[in-house]
Write a protein that holds these residues in place. Structure first.
Motif, mmCIF file in Angstrom:
data_model
loop_
_atom_site.group_PDB
_atom_site.id
_atom_site.type_symbol
_atom_site.label_atom_id
_atom_site.label_comp_id
_atom_site.label_asym_id
_atom_site.label_seq_id
_atom_site.Cartn_x
_atom_site.Cartn_y
_atom_site.Cartn_z
ATOM 1 N N VAL A 22 0.843 -1.200 0.000
ATOM 2 C CA VAL A 22 0.000 0.000 0.000
ATOM 3 C C VAL A 22 0.879 1.250 0.000
ATOM 4 C CG1 VAL A 22 -1.650 1.353 1.351
ATOM 5 C CG2 VAL A 22 -1.971 -1.124 1.090
ATOM 6 N N ALA A 23 1.883 1.261 0.863
ATOM 7 C CA ALA A 23 2.746 2.447 0.995
ATOM 8 C C ALA A 23 3.559 2.705 -0.270
ATOM 9 C CB ALA A 23 3.680 2.276 2.188
ATOM 10 N N ASP A 24 3.859 1.649 -1.016
ATOM 11 C CA ASP A 24 4.665 1.793 -2.223
ATOM 12 C C ASP A 24 4.001 2.719 -3.238
ATOM 13 O OD1 ASP A 24 6.808 0.892 -4.146
ATOM 14 O OD2 ASP A 24 5.031 0.130 -5.193
ATOM 15 N N GLY A 25 2.710 2.629 -3.387
ATOM 16 C CA GLY A 25 1.974 3.576 -4.218
ATOM 17 C C GLY A 25 1.971 3.309 -5.710
ATOM 18 N N ARG A 26 2.780 2.364 -6.201
ATOM 19 C CA ARG A 26 2.816 2.118 -7.643
ATOM 20 C C ARG A 26 1.544 1.417 -8.148
ATOM 21 N NH1 ARG A 26 8.679 -0.504 -8.560
ATOM 22 N NH2 ARG A 26 8.541 -0.874 -6.304
ATOM 23 N N THR A 27 0.838 0.744 -7.229
ATOM 24 C CA THR A 27 -0.431 0.112 -7.575
ATOM 25 C C THR A 27 -1.459 0.662 -6.599
ATOM 26 O OG1 THR A 27 0.839 -1.872 -8.149
ATOM 27 C CG2 THR A 27 -1.549 -2.101 -8.074
ATOM 28 N N PRO A 28 -2.112 1.769 -6.936
ATOM 29 C CA PRO A 28 -2.917 2.498 -5.945
ATOM 30 C C PRO A 28 -4.218 1.822 -5.537
ATOM 31 C CG PRO A 28 -3.065 3.537 -8.091
ATOM 32 C CD PRO A 28 -2.011 2.483 -8.216
ATOM 33 N N ASP A 29 -4.825 1.011 -6.399
ATOM 34 C CA ASP A 29 -6.146 0.445 -6.130
ATOM 35 C C ASP A 29 -5.999 -1.027 -5.789
ATOM 36 O OD1 ASP A 29 -8.834 0.312 -5.815
ATOM 37 O OD2 ASP A 29 -9.327 0.414 -7.955
ATOM 38 N N LEU A 30 -5.836 -1.335 -4.509
ATOM 39 C CA LEU A 30 -5.523 -2.694 -4.060
ATOM 40 C C LEU A 30 -6.611 -3.269 -3.177
ATOM 41 C CD1 LEU A 30 -1.756 -2.260 -3.026
ATOM 42 C CD2 LEU A 30 -2.612 -3.394 -5.084
ATOM 43 N N SER A 31 -6.801 -4.579 -3.301
ATOM 44 C CA SER A 31 -7.569 -5.340 -2.310
ATOM 45 C C SER A 31 -6.777 -6.602 -1.994
ATOM 46 C CB SER A 31 -8.973 -5.673 -2.817
ATOM 47 O OG SER A 31 -8.908 -6.533 -3.947
ATOM 48 N N PHE A 32 -7.071 -7.209 -0.841
ATOM 49 C CA PHE A 32 -6.221 -8.290 -0.348
ATOM 50 C C PHE A 32 -7.022 -9.527 0.048
ATOM 51 C CE2 PHE A 32 -3.860 -4.394 0.337
ATOM 52 C CZ PHE A 32 -2.585 -4.735 -0.109
ATOM 53 N N LYS A 44 -5.891 -2.063 6.968
ATOM 54 C CA LYS A 44 -6.743 -0.901 7.222
ATOM 55 C C LYS A 44 -6.923 -0.047 5.958
ATOM 56 C CE LYS A 44 -5.637 -0.489 12.151
ATOM 57 N NZ LYS A 44 -5.055 0.365 13.215
ATOM 58 N N GLY A 45 -8.172 0.309 5.701
ATOM 59 C CA GLY A 45 -8.472 1.179 4.580
ATOM 60 C C GLY A 45 -8.577 0.479 3.242
ATOM 61 N N HIS A 46 -8.436 -0.853 3.233
ATOM 62 C CA HIS A 46 -8.501 -1.604 1.982
ATOM 63 C C HIS A 46 -9.352 -2.852 2.186
ATOM 64 C CE1 HIS A 46 -5.349 0.592 -0.328
ATOM 65 N NE2 HIS A 46 -4.986 0.927 0.895
ATOM 66 N N LYS A 47 -10.074 -3.229 1.143
ATOM 67 C CA LYS A 47 -10.869 -4.450 1.211
ATOM 68 C C LYS A 47 -9.954 -5.620 1.534
ATOM 69 C CE LYS A 47 -13.924 -7.488 -1.457
ATOM 70 N NZ LYS A 47 -14.958 -7.563 -0.414
ATOM 71 N N SER A 48 -10.272 -6.359 2.577
ATOM 72 C CA SER A 48 -9.428 -7.472 3.014
ATOM 73 C C SER A 48 -10.291 -8.684 3.322
ATOM 74 C CB SER A 48 -8.633 -7.094 4.270
ATOM 75 O OG SER A 48 -7.903 -5.906 4.088
ATOM 76 N N VAL A 49 -10.021 -9.772 2.657
ATOM 77 C CA VAL A 49 -10.644 -11.050 2.990
ATOM 78 C C VAL A 49 -9.625 -11.831 3.805
ATOM 79 C CG1 VAL A 49 -11.624 -13.191 2.113
ATOM 80 C CG2 VAL A 49 -12.017 -11.036 0.884
ATOM 81 N N CYS A 50 -9.912 -12.060 5.069
ATOM 82 C CA CYS A 50 -8.979 -12.734 5.972
ATOM 83 C C CYS A 50 -9.505 -14.128 6.276
ATOM 84 C CB CYS A 50 -8.812 -11.941 7.261
ATOM 85 S SG CYS A 50 -8.221 -10.247 6.999
ATOM 86 N N MET A 51 -8.696 -15.136 6.035
ATOM 87 C CA MET A 51 -9.179 -16.501 6.228
ATOM 88 C C MET A 51 -8.168 -17.375 6.966
ATOM 89 S SD MET A 51 -8.843 -18.166 2.391
ATOM 90 C CE MET A 51 -10.032 -17.042 1.699
ATOM 91 N N LYS A 52 -8.691 -18.142 7.870
ATOM 92 C CA LYS A 52 -7.920 -19.204 8.508
ATOM 93 C C LYS A 52 -8.015 -20.422 7.606
ATOM 94 C CE LYS A 52 -7.734 -21.977 12.748
ATOM 95 N NZ LYS A 52 -8.358 -22.212 14.069
#
Length: 334
Positions: A22-32, A44-52
Protein backbone atom coordinates in the motif's frame (compact mmCIF):
# COMPACT_ATOMS: atom_id res chain seq x y z
CA UNK A 1 -8.62 -3.07 -8.87
CA UNK A 2 -5.55 -5.27 -8.31
CA UNK A 3 -6.23 -8.27 -6.06
CA UNK A 4 -3.24 -9.55 -4.09
CA UNK A 5 -3.29 -12.81 -2.15
CA UNK A 6 -0.72 -13.47 0.57
CA UNK A 7 -0.29 -16.89 2.16
CA UNK A 8 1.52 -17.02 5.47
CA UNK A 9 -0.10 -13.62 6.01
CA UNK A 10 -0.22 -13.98 9.80
CA UNK A 11 3.54 -14.42 9.97
CA UNK A 12 6.03 -11.64 10.52
CA UNK A 13 6.86 -10.92 6.87
CA UNK A 14 3.34 -11.62 5.65
CA UNK A 15 1.96 -9.34 8.31
CA UNK A 16 3.88 -6.28 7.09
CA UNK A 17 3.94 -6.99 3.35
CA UNK A 18 0.42 -5.74 2.66
CA UNK A 19 1.13 -2.41 4.35
CA UNK A 20 4.36 -2.09 2.35
CA UNK A 21 2.49 -2.72 -0.91
CA UNK A 22 0.00 0.00 0.00
CA UNK A 23 2.75 2.45 1.00
CA UNK A 24 4.67 1.79 -2.22
CA UNK A 25 1.97 3.58 -4.22
CA UNK A 26 2.82 2.12 -7.64
CA UNK A 27 -0.43 0.11 -7.58
CA UNK A 28 -2.92 2.50 -5.94
CA UNK A 29 -6.15 0.44 -6.13
CA UNK A 30 -5.52 -2.69 -4.06
CA UNK A 31 -7.57 -5.34 -2.31
CA UNK A 32 -6.22 -8.29 -0.35
CA UNK A 33 -6.88 -11.96 0.31
CA UNK A 34 -4.92 -12.98 3.41
CA UNK A 35 -4.61 -16.62 4.41
CA UNK A 36 -2.74 -18.54 7.10
CA UNK A 37 -3.13 -21.34 9.62
CA UNK A 38 -4.32 -18.65 12.04
CA UNK A 39 -6.55 -15.82 10.84
CA UNK A 40 -4.54 -12.80 9.66
CA UNK A 41 -5.38 -9.18 10.41
CA UNK A 42 -7.10 -7.01 7.79
CA UNK A 43 -5.35 -4.19 5.97
CA UNK A 44 -6.74 -0.90 7.22
CA UNK A 45 -8.47 1.18 4.58
CA UNK A 46 -8.50 -1.60 1.98
CA UNK A 47 -10.87 -4.45 1.21
CA UNK A 48 -9.43 -7.47 3.01
CA UNK A 49 -10.64 -11.05 2.99
CA UNK A 50 -8.98 -12.73 5.97
CA UNK A 51 -9.18 -16.50 6.23
CA UNK A 52 -7.92 -19.20 8.51
CA UNK A 53 -6.91 -22.02 6.18
CA UNK A 54 -4.90 -25.25 6.15
CA UNK A 55 -2.93 -24.78 2.95
CA UNK A 56 -2.05 -28.47 2.69
CA UNK A 57 -5.73 -29.10 1.83
CA UNK A 58 -6.73 -28.51 -1.82
CA UNK A 59 -10.27 -27.49 -0.89
CA UNK A 60 -8.89 -24.89 1.53
CA UNK A 61 -6.57 -23.55 -1.15
CA UNK A 62 -9.51 -23.24 -3.55
CA UNK A 63 -11.12 -20.76 -1.15
CA UNK A 64 -8.32 -18.28 -1.91
CA UNK A 65 -9.40 -18.13 -5.53
CA UNK A 66 -13.16 -17.95 -4.95
CA UNK A 67 -13.75 -15.10 -2.49
CA UNK A 68 -15.88 -12.06 -3.26
CA UNK A 69 -12.63 -10.13 -3.81
CA UNK A 70 -12.22 -11.99 -7.10
CA UNK A 71 -9.42 -14.06 -8.60
CA UNK A 72 -6.01 -12.85 -7.39
CA UNK A 73 -3.85 -11.02 -9.89
CA UNK A 74 -0.79 -11.60 -7.72
CA UNK A 75 -0.05 -14.33 -5.17
CA UNK A 76 2.73 -14.01 -2.62
CA UNK A 77 3.37 -17.59 -1.49
CA UNK A 78 5.12 -17.08 1.85
CA UNK A 79 3.91 -19.99 3.98
CA UNK A 80 6.20 -22.86 4.94
CA UNK A 81 7.92 -24.87 7.65
CA UNK A 82 11.22 -23.27 8.58
CA UNK A 83 14.63 -24.90 8.29
CA UNK A 84 15.12 -26.62 11.65
CA UNK A 85 11.42 -27.48 11.73
CA UNK A 86 11.76 -29.23 8.34
CA UNK A 87 14.85 -31.09 9.49
CA UNK A 88 13.23 -32.30 12.70
CA UNK A 89 9.86 -33.22 11.10
CA UNK A 90 10.69 -34.42 7.61
CA UNK A 91 7.19 -35.55 6.62
CA UNK A 92 5.56 -32.29 7.70
CA UNK A 93 8.20 -30.38 5.75
CA UNK A 94 7.36 -32.35 2.60
CA UNK A 95 3.66 -31.73 3.09
CA UNK A 96 3.92 -27.98 3.65
CA UNK A 97 6.98 -26.96 1.63
CA UNK A 98 6.32 -29.07 -1.48
CA UNK A 99 2.84 -30.58 -1.62
CA UNK A 100 0.99 -27.39 -0.70
CA UNK A 101 2.99 -25.34 -3.22
CA UNK A 102 2.09 -27.80 -5.97
CA UNK A 103 -1.59 -27.49 -5.00
CA UNK A 104 -1.30 -23.69 -4.98
CA UNK A 105 0.23 -23.75 -8.46
CA UNK A 106 -2.43 -26.08 -9.84
CA UNK A 107 -5.15 -23.80 -8.50
CA UNK A 108 -3.43 -20.72 -9.98
CA UNK A 109 -3.18 -22.57 -13.30
CA UNK A 110 -6.90 -23.36 -13.36
CA UNK A 111 -7.93 -19.85 -12.43
CA UNK A 112 -5.53 -18.26 -14.96
CA UNK A 113 -7.27 -19.93 -17.90
CA UNK A 114 -8.69 -17.33 -20.28
CA UNK A 115 -6.97 -14.42 -18.55
CA UNK A 116 -3.51 -12.99 -17.89
CA UNK A 117 -1.52 -15.59 -15.93
CA UNK A 118 -1.43 -14.93 -12.20
CA UNK A 119 1.87 -13.55 -10.91
CA UNK A 120 3.01 -16.31 -8.56
CA UNK A 121 5.74 -15.01 -6.23
CA UNK A 122 7.48 -17.79 -4.31
CA UNK A 123 9.85 -17.11 -1.43
CA UNK A 124 12.79 -19.48 -1.46
CA UNK A 125 16.06 -19.52 0.44
CA UNK A 126 19.83 -19.69 0.15
CA UNK A 127 19.38 -23.07 1.91
CA UNK A 128 19.00 -24.57 -1.59
CA UNK A 129 22.80 -24.44 -1.81
CA UNK A 130 25.28 -26.90 -0.34
CA UNK A 131 28.32 -28.99 -1.18
CA UNK A 132 31.40 -27.52 -2.85
CA UNK A 133 30.65 -23.95 -3.85
CA UNK A 134 32.56 -21.20 -5.62
CA UNK A 135 33.86 -18.31 -3.56
CA UNK A 136 31.03 -16.17 -4.95
CA UNK A 137 27.66 -17.63 -5.97
CA UNK A 138 26.32 -16.45 -9.34
CA UNK A 139 23.03 -17.14 -11.15
CA UNK A 140 24.70 -20.12 -12.87
CA UNK A 141 25.78 -21.82 -9.62
CA UNK A 142 24.07 -25.20 -9.27
CA UNK A 143 21.96 -25.68 -6.15
CA UNK A 144 22.65 -28.88 -4.18
CA UNK A 145 20.93 -28.60 -0.77
CA UNK A 146 22.22 -30.38 2.33
CA UNK A 147 19.05 -30.11 4.41
CA UNK A 148 15.36 -30.93 4.20
CA UNK A 149 14.34 -27.28 4.07
CA UNK A 150 16.59 -26.46 1.12
CA UNK A 151 15.49 -29.62 -0.68
CA UNK A 152 11.83 -28.64 -0.28
CA UNK A 153 12.45 -25.10 -1.50
CA UNK A 154 14.44 -26.27 -4.53
CA UNK A 155 11.75 -28.81 -5.47
CA UNK A 156 9.09 -26.09 -5.38
CA UNK A 157 11.33 -23.73 -7.37
CA UNK A 158 11.43 -26.31 -10.15
CA UNK A 159 7.66 -26.53 -10.12
CA UNK A 160 7.27 -22.74 -10.33
CA UNK A 161 9.74 -22.59 -13.20
CA UNK A 162 7.96 -25.35 -15.10
CA UNK A 163 4.51 -23.83 -14.61
CA UNK A 164 5.97 -20.55 -15.87
CA UNK A 165 7.63 -22.16 -18.90
CA UNK A 166 4.27 -23.60 -19.90
CA UNK A 167 2.51 -20.28 -19.47
CA UNK A 168 0.30 -21.48 -16.61
CA UNK A 169 1.54 -18.75 -14.24
CA UNK A 170 3.94 -15.81 -14.29
CA UNK A 171 6.36 -17.14 -11.69
CA UNK A 172 8.88 -15.08 -9.74
CA UNK A 173 11.19 -16.89 -7.28
CA UNK A 174 13.15 -14.90 -4.73
CA UNK A 175 15.85 -16.62 -2.70
CA UNK A 176 16.10 -14.73 0.56
CA UNK A 177 19.28 -14.02 2.49
CA UNK A 178 19.10 -14.59 6.23
CA UNK A 179 17.05 -11.66 7.52
CA UNK A 180 18.45 -9.91 10.54
CA UNK A 181 17.45 -8.48 12.92
CA UNK A 182 14.04 -10.17 12.93
CA UNK A 183 11.69 -8.76 15.59
CA UNK A 184 9.41 -10.87 17.77
CA UNK A 185 10.05 -14.29 19.24
CA UNK A 186 12.64 -16.76 17.89
CA UNK A 187 11.48 -18.82 14.91
CA UNK A 188 12.12 -22.49 14.10
CA UNK A 189 14.72 -21.50 11.51
CA UNK A 190 18.20 -22.95 11.89
CA UNK A 191 19.48 -19.43 11.34
CA UNK A 192 17.25 -17.89 14.03
CA UNK A 193 20.24 -17.33 16.31
CA UNK A 194 21.67 -14.81 13.82
CA UNK A 195 18.90 -12.44 14.88
CA UNK A 196 18.66 -13.76 18.42
CA UNK A 197 22.21 -12.85 19.45
CA UNK A 198 21.38 -9.22 18.61
CA UNK A 199 17.66 -8.98 19.44
CA UNK A 200 17.65 -10.54 22.89
CA UNK A 201 20.66 -8.66 24.35
CA UNK A 202 19.24 -5.35 23.11
CA UNK A 203 16.13 -6.20 25.11
CA UNK A 204 18.19 -7.11 28.17
CA UNK A 205 17.58 -10.85 27.71
CA UNK A 206 20.16 -13.63 27.58
CA UNK A 207 20.75 -15.17 24.14
CA UNK A 208 22.30 -18.51 23.22
CA UNK A 209 24.74 -18.69 20.33
CA UNK A 210 24.82 -22.30 18.97
CA UNK A 211 28.12 -21.71 17.15
CA UNK A 212 31.30 -22.08 19.18
CA UNK A 213 31.88 -22.57 22.89
CA UNK A 214 33.17 -19.10 23.81
CA UNK A 215 33.72 -15.59 22.48
CA UNK A 216 37.19 -16.70 21.39
CA UNK A 217 36.07 -19.78 19.43
CA UNK A 218 37.30 -19.99 15.83
CA UNK A 219 33.80 -21.19 14.88
CA UNK A 220 32.64 -17.58 15.24
CA UNK A 221 34.27 -16.91 11.86
CA UNK A 222 31.24 -18.66 10.33
CA UNK A 223 29.98 -16.24 7.70
CA UNK A 224 26.38 -15.68 6.60
CA UNK A 225 24.63 -13.86 3.75
CA UNK A 226 22.38 -11.25 5.35
CA UNK A 227 19.81 -8.56 4.63
CA UNK A 228 17.86 -6.24 6.88
CA UNK A 229 14.07 -6.51 7.27
CA UNK A 230 13.63 -3.05 5.74
CA UNK A 231 15.50 -3.90 2.55
CA UNK A 232 13.90 -7.34 2.34
CA UNK A 233 10.37 -5.94 2.41
CA UNK A 234 11.35 -3.30 -0.16
CA UNK A 235 12.52 -6.13 -2.42
CA UNK A 236 9.31 -8.10 -1.83
CA UNK A 237 7.41 -5.15 -3.27
CA UNK A 238 9.83 -4.73 -6.18
CA UNK A 239 9.52 -8.33 -7.42
CA UNK A 240 5.89 -7.70 -8.37
CA UNK A 241 6.92 -4.85 -10.66
CA UNK A 242 9.79 -6.48 -12.58
CA UNK A 243 8.74 -6.87 -16.26
CA UNK A 244 8.59 -10.56 -17.18
CA UNK A 245 10.99 -10.11 -20.10
CA UNK A 246 13.72 -8.83 -17.76
CA UNK A 247 14.21 -12.22 -16.09
CA UNK A 248 16.70 -14.75 -17.40
CA UNK A 249 15.13 -16.93 -20.11
CA UNK A 250 15.85 -20.27 -18.43
CA UNK A 251 14.84 -19.47 -14.83
CA UNK A 252 12.75 -17.11 -12.74
CA UNK A 253 15.08 -17.48 -9.75
CA UNK A 254 16.57 -14.29 -8.30
CA UNK A 255 18.91 -14.35 -5.31
CA UNK A 256 18.01 -11.16 -3.47
CA UNK A 257 20.95 -8.85 -2.74
CA UNK A 258 22.71 -9.12 0.59
CA UNK A 259 26.03 -8.66 2.36
CA UNK A 260 28.43 -10.94 4.20
CA UNK A 261 29.05 -10.89 7.96
CA UNK A 262 30.54 -13.41 10.36
CA UNK A 263 29.06 -14.31 13.72
CA UNK A 264 32.03 -12.52 15.28
CA UNK A 265 31.29 -9.36 13.28
CA UNK A 266 27.70 -9.49 14.48
CA UNK A 267 28.83 -9.63 18.09
CA UNK A 268 31.33 -6.84 17.50
CA UNK A 269 28.52 -4.69 16.09
CA UNK A 270 26.39 -5.49 19.15
CA UNK A 271 29.19 -4.39 21.48
CA UNK A 272 29.89 -1.23 19.47
CA UNK A 273 26.23 -0.16 19.52
CA UNK A 274 25.10 -1.35 22.96
CA UNK A 275 28.32 -1.82 24.94
CA UNK A 276 30.04 -4.74 26.72
CA UNK A 277 27.11 -5.41 29.06
CA UNK A 278 24.95 -6.36 26.07
CA UNK A 279 27.67 -8.68 24.77
CA UNK A 280 27.86 -10.41 28.17
CA UNK A 281 24.24 -11.54 27.69
CA UNK A 282 25.36 -13.87 24.86
CA UNK A 283 26.26 -17.36 26.03
CA UNK A 284 27.66 -20.16 23.89
CA UNK A 285 26.28 -23.68 23.51
CA UNK A 286 27.66 -25.33 20.39
CA UNK A 287 25.04 -27.25 18.36
CA UNK A 288 26.75 -29.42 15.70
CA UNK A 289 23.54 -29.96 13.69
CA UNK A 290 22.78 -26.27 13.60
CA UNK A 291 26.35 -25.38 12.74
CA UNK A 292 26.52 -28.02 9.97
CA UNK A 293 23.38 -26.74 8.25
CA UNK A 294 24.28 -23.06 8.43
CA UNK A 295 27.87 -23.79 7.38
CA UNK A 296 26.58 -25.48 4.22
CA UNK A 297 24.95 -22.24 3.03
CA UNK A 298 26.94 -19.82 0.85
CA UNK A 299 27.94 -16.48 2.32
CA UNK A 300 28.93 -14.51 -0.77
CA UNK A 301 26.84 -13.78 -3.87
CA UNK A 302 27.21 -11.67 -6.98
CA UNK A 303 24.57 -8.92 -6.58
CA UNK A 304 24.83 -7.72 -10.20
CA UNK A 305 21.78 -9.52 -11.62
CA UNK A 306 19.26 -8.61 -8.89
CA UNK A 307 20.49 -5.01 -8.81
CA UNK A 308 19.89 -4.83 -12.58
CA UNK A 309 16.25 -5.75 -11.90
CA UNK A 310 15.79 -2.86 -9.49
CA UNK A 311 16.30 -4.68 -6.20
CA UNK A 312 18.04 -2.97 -3.27
CA UNK A 313 20.92 -3.86 -0.98
CA UNK A 314 21.94 -2.81 2.54
CA UNK A 315 24.88 -0.44 2.84
CA UNK A 316 27.30 -0.28 5.74
CA UNK A 317 27.19 -3.82 7.11
CA UNK A 318 25.86 -4.83 10.53
CA UNK A 319 26.35 -1.66 12.57
CA UNK A 320 23.56 0.42 10.93
CA UNK A 321 21.18 -2.53 11.23
CA UNK A 322 21.92 -2.99 14.93
CA UNK A 323 21.57 0.77 15.47
CA UNK A 324 18.13 0.80 13.82
CA UNK A 325 16.93 -2.14 15.85
CA UNK A 326 18.20 -0.60 19.09
CA UNK A 327 16.26 2.58 18.31
CA UNK A 328 13.14 0.49 17.73
CA UNK A 329 13.65 -1.33 21.04
CA UNK A 330 14.25 1.94 22.91
CA UNK A 331 11.03 3.33 21.40
CA UNK A 332 9.06 0.24 22.38
CA UNK A 333 8.49 -0.71 18.75
CA UNK A 334 10.35 -4.04 18.66
Amino acid sequence: MTVIAITGAAGWLGGILADALVADGRTPDLSFILADIVEPKEVKGHKSVCMKADLTDASEIERIYTTDAGIPDVIYCLHGIMSRGSEDNFDLGLKVNIDSIRLMLQAARRHSEGRTPIKFIFTSSLAVYGGPLPEVVTPSTIATPEGAYGMGKLTSELLVNEFTRRGFVDGRIIRLPTITVRPGVPSAATSAFISGIIREPLKGIEAVCPVGSSIDSPELELAAWLASPEVTIKNFVQVMHVPAEKFLKHTRVVCLPGFTATVREELQALEKVAGPDALKLVTFRDDPTNRRIVSSWPARFDNSYPLSLGFSVDEGGMVPIVERFKKAVDAGLA
